[in-house]
Design a protein around this motif. Structure first.
Motif, PDB file in Angstrom:
ATOM      1  N   MET A  83       1.108  -1.157  -0.067  1.00  0.00           N
ATOM      2  CA  MET A  83      -0.033  -0.129   0.034  1.00  0.00           C
ATOM      3  C   MET A  83       0.927   1.087   0.084  1.00  0.00           C
ATOM      4  O   MET A  83       1.870   1.352   0.709  1.00  0.00           O
ATOM      5  N   GLU A  84       0.552   2.148  -0.856  1.00  0.00           N
ATOM      6  CA  GLU A  84       1.424   3.475  -0.727  1.00  0.00           C
ATOM      7  C   GLU A  84       0.909   4.337   0.166  1.00  0.00           C
ATOM      8  O   GLU A  84      -0.319   4.588   0.502  1.00  0.00           O
ATOM      9  N   GLN A  85       1.792   5.017   0.839  1.00  0.00           N
ATOM     10  CA  GLN A  85       1.694   5.942   1.591  1.00  0.00           C
ATOM     11  C   GLN A  85       1.310   7.301   1.348  1.00  0.00           C
ATOM     12  O   GLN A  85       1.714   7.685   0.370  1.00  0.00           O
ATOM     13  N   PRO A  86       0.223   7.905   2.173  1.00  0.00           N
ATOM     14  CA  PRO A  86      -0.300   9.236   1.640  1.00  0.00           C
ATOM     15  C   PRO A  86       1.055  10.129   1.658  1.00  0.00           C
ATOM     16  O   PRO A  86       1.822  10.146   2.351  1.00  0.00           O
ATOM     17  N   VAL A  87       0.895  11.259   0.663  1.00  0.00           N
ATOM     18  CA  VAL A  87       2.009  12.401   0.553  1.00  0.00           C
ATOM     19  C   VAL A  87       1.266  13.344   1.154  1.00  0.00           C
ATOM     20  O   VAL A  87       0.197  13.837   1.059  1.00  0.00           O
ATOM     21  N   HIS A  88       1.999  13.948   2.148  1.00  0.00           N
ATOM     22  CA  HIS A  88       1.361  15.345   2.815  1.00  0.00           C
ATOM     23  C   HIS A  88       1.988  16.654   2.218  1.00  0.00           C
ATOM     24  O   HIS A  88       3.352  16.339   2.144  1.00  0.00           O
ATOM     25  N   HIS A  89       1.419  17.545   2.207  1.00  0.00           N
ATOM     26  CA  HIS A  89       2.022  18.935   1.572  1.00  0.00           C
ATOM     27  C   HIS A  89       2.494  19.383   2.828  1.00  0.00           C
ATOM     28  O   HIS A  89       2.033  19.474   3.986  1.00  0.00           O
ATOM     29  N   PHE A  90       3.339  20.684   2.726  1.00  0.00           N
ATOM     30  CA  PHE A  90       4.066  21.319   3.854  1.00  0.00           C
ATOM     31  C   PHE A  90       2.844  22.214   4.342  1.00  0.00           C
ATOM     32  O   PHE A  90       2.728  22.182   5.688  1.00  0.00           O
ATOM     33  N   SER A  91       2.049  22.774   3.638  1.00  0.00           N
ATOM     34  CA  SER A  91       0.846  23.625   4.236  1.00  0.00           C
ATOM     35  C   SER A  91       0.025  22.595   4.944  1.00  0.00           C
ATOM     36  O   SER A  91      -0.688  23.120   6.109  1.00  0.00           O
ATOM     37  N   GLU A  92      -0.281  21.385   4.645  1.00  0.00           N
ATOM     38  CA  GLU A  92      -0.900  20.374   5.316  1.00  0.00           C
ATOM     39  C   GLU A  92      -0.164  20.032   6.779  1.00  0.00           C
ATOM     40  O   GLU A  92      -1.064  19.940   7.606  1.00  0.00           O
ATOM     41  N   LEU A  93       0.782  20.183   6.828  1.00  0.00           N
ATOM     42  CA  LEU A  93       1.296  19.989   8.343  1.00  0.00           C
ATOM     43  C   LEU A  93       1.124  21.118   9.274  1.00  0.00           C
ATOM     44  O   LEU A  93       0.909  21.149  10.457  1.00  0.00           O
ATOM     45  N   PHE A  94       1.201  22.271   8.649  1.00  0.00           N
ATOM     46  CA  PHE A  94       1.026  23.492   9.252  1.00  0.00           C
ATOM     47  C   PHE A  94      -0.455  23.485   9.937  1.00  0.00           C
ATOM     48  O   PHE A  94      -0.865  23.904  10.967  1.00  0.00           O
ATOM     49  N   GLU A  95      -1.451  23.213   9.045  1.00  0.00           N
ATOM     50  CA  GLU A  95      -2.915  22.765   9.484  1.00  0.00           C
ATOM     51  C   GLU A  95      -2.876  21.771  10.588  1.00  0.00           C
ATOM     52  O   GLU A  95      -3.623  22.128  11.525  1.00  0.00           O
ATOM     53  N   GLN A  96      -2.197  20.746  10.355  1.00  0.00           N
ATOM     54  CA  GLN A  96      -2.414  19.554  11.412  1.00  0.00           C
ATOM     55  C   GLN A  96      -1.925  20.158  12.651  1.00  0.00           C
ATOM     56  O   GLN A  96      -2.220  19.813  13.838  1.00  0.00           O
ATOM     57  N   PRO A 111      11.120  25.227  22.036  1.00  0.00           N
ATOM     58  CA  PRO A 111      10.206  25.911  22.981  1.00  0.00           C
ATOM     59  C   PRO A 111       8.798  26.558  22.503  1.00  0.00           C
ATOM     60  O   PRO A 111       8.011  26.755  23.243  1.00  0.00           O
ATOM     61  N   PHE A 112       8.753  26.745  21.170  1.00  0.00           N
ATOM     62  CA  PHE A 112       7.700  27.392  20.555  1.00  0.00           C
ATOM     63  C   PHE A 112       6.545  26.484  20.375  1.00  0.00           C
ATOM     64  O   PHE A 112       5.355  26.994  19.896  1.00  0.00           O
ATOM     65  N   TRP A 113       6.671  25.138  20.511  1.00  0.00           N
ATOM     66  CA  TRP A 113       5.898  24.350  20.561  1.00  0.00           C
ATOM     67  C   TRP A 113       4.756  24.127  21.641  1.00  0.00           C
ATOM     68  O   TRP A 113       5.509  24.256  22.853  1.00  0.00           O
ATOM     69  N   ASN A 114       3.436  23.952  21.378  1.00  0.00           N
ATOM     70  CA  ASN A 114       2.564  23.391  22.642  1.00  0.00           C
ATOM     71  C   ASN A 114       2.954  22.077  22.788  1.00  0.00           C
ATOM     72  O   ASN A 114       3.296  21.421  21.894  1.00  0.00           O
ATOM     73  N   GLU A 115       2.093  21.510  23.893  1.00  0.00           N
ATOM     74  CA  GLU A 115       2.497  20.297  24.097  1.00  0.00           C
ATOM     75  C   GLU A 115       1.705  19.169  23.065  1.00  0.00           C
ATOM     76  O   GLU A 115       2.499  18.056  22.726  1.00  0.00           O
ATOM     77  N   ALA A 116       0.500  19.397  22.563  1.00  0.00           N
ATOM     78  CA  ALA A 116       0.182  18.597  21.565  1.00  0.00           C
ATOM     79  C   ALA A 116       0.960  18.923  20.348  1.00  0.00           C
ATOM     80  O   ALA A 116       1.063  17.529  19.691  1.00  0.00           O
ATOM     81  N   GLN A 117       1.499  19.959  19.906  1.00  0.00           N
ATOM     82  CA  GLN A 117       2.358  19.996  18.876  1.00  0.00           C
ATOM     83  C   GLN A 117       3.529  19.082  18.742  1.00  0.00           C
ATOM     84  O   GLN A 117       4.039  18.493  17.986  1.00  0.00           O
ATOM     85  N   ALA A 118       4.185  19.330  19.996  1.00  0.00           N
ATOM     86  CA  ALA A 118       5.370  18.561  20.161  1.00  0.00           C
ATOM     87  C   ALA A 118       5.299  17.112  20.110  1.00  0.00           C
ATOM     88  O   ALA A 118       6.083  16.437  19.642  1.00  0.00           O
ATOM     89  N   ASN A 119       3.885  16.746  20.997  1.00  0.00           N
ATOM     90  CA  ASN A 119       3.720  15.339  20.737  1.00  0.00           C
ATOM     91  C   ASN A 119       3.454  14.756  19.453  1.00  0.00           C
ATOM     92  O   ASN A 119       4.102  13.623  19.116  1.00  0.00           O
ATOM     93  N   PHE A 120       2.671  15.405  18.453  1.00  0.00           N
ATOM     94  CA  PHE A 120       2.524  15.121  17.089  1.00  0.00           C
ATOM     95  C   PHE A 120       3.698  14.861  16.504  1.00  0.00           C
ATOM     96  O   PHE A 120       4.103  13.929  15.670  1.00  0.00           O
TER      97      PHE A 120
END
Length: 78
Positions: free
Chosen positions: A1-14, A44-53
């Motif tokens: 199965m091919e892995q999905p490709v995420h765009h840079f902008s999608e990471l920022f949305e995530q 230091p600029f990430w919140n906990e959820a962002q850092a965990n992701f």
């Protein structure tokens, strides 16, 4: 199965951040360069959820890992 490709902008949305090209460029300019001794998820600029992701994406080699690596590289440039 091919892995999905995420765009840079999608990471920022995530991460719950503005994802248009100007906002991404400003984010990188504001936070770069990230010192080599600091892991991306430990910055230091990430919140906990962002850092965990970010940590989990790399640790699990998730489908987000490639674009997270791209973000890491972008933040290492002076």
């Amino acid at each position: 199965m091919e892995q999905p490709v995420h765009h840079f902008s999608e990471l920022f949305e995530q991460l719950g951040l503005p994802s248009d090209a100007t906002a991404i460029e400003q984010f990188i300019k504001r936070h770069a360069p990230l010192p080599d001794e600091i892991a991306l998820a430990d910055a230091p600029f990430w919140n906990e959820a962002q850092a965990n992701f970010l940590h989990d994406a790399l640790e699990e080699d998730a489908d987000w890992a490639e674009v997270v690596d791209h973000l890491d590289a972008s933040l290492r440039k002076p």
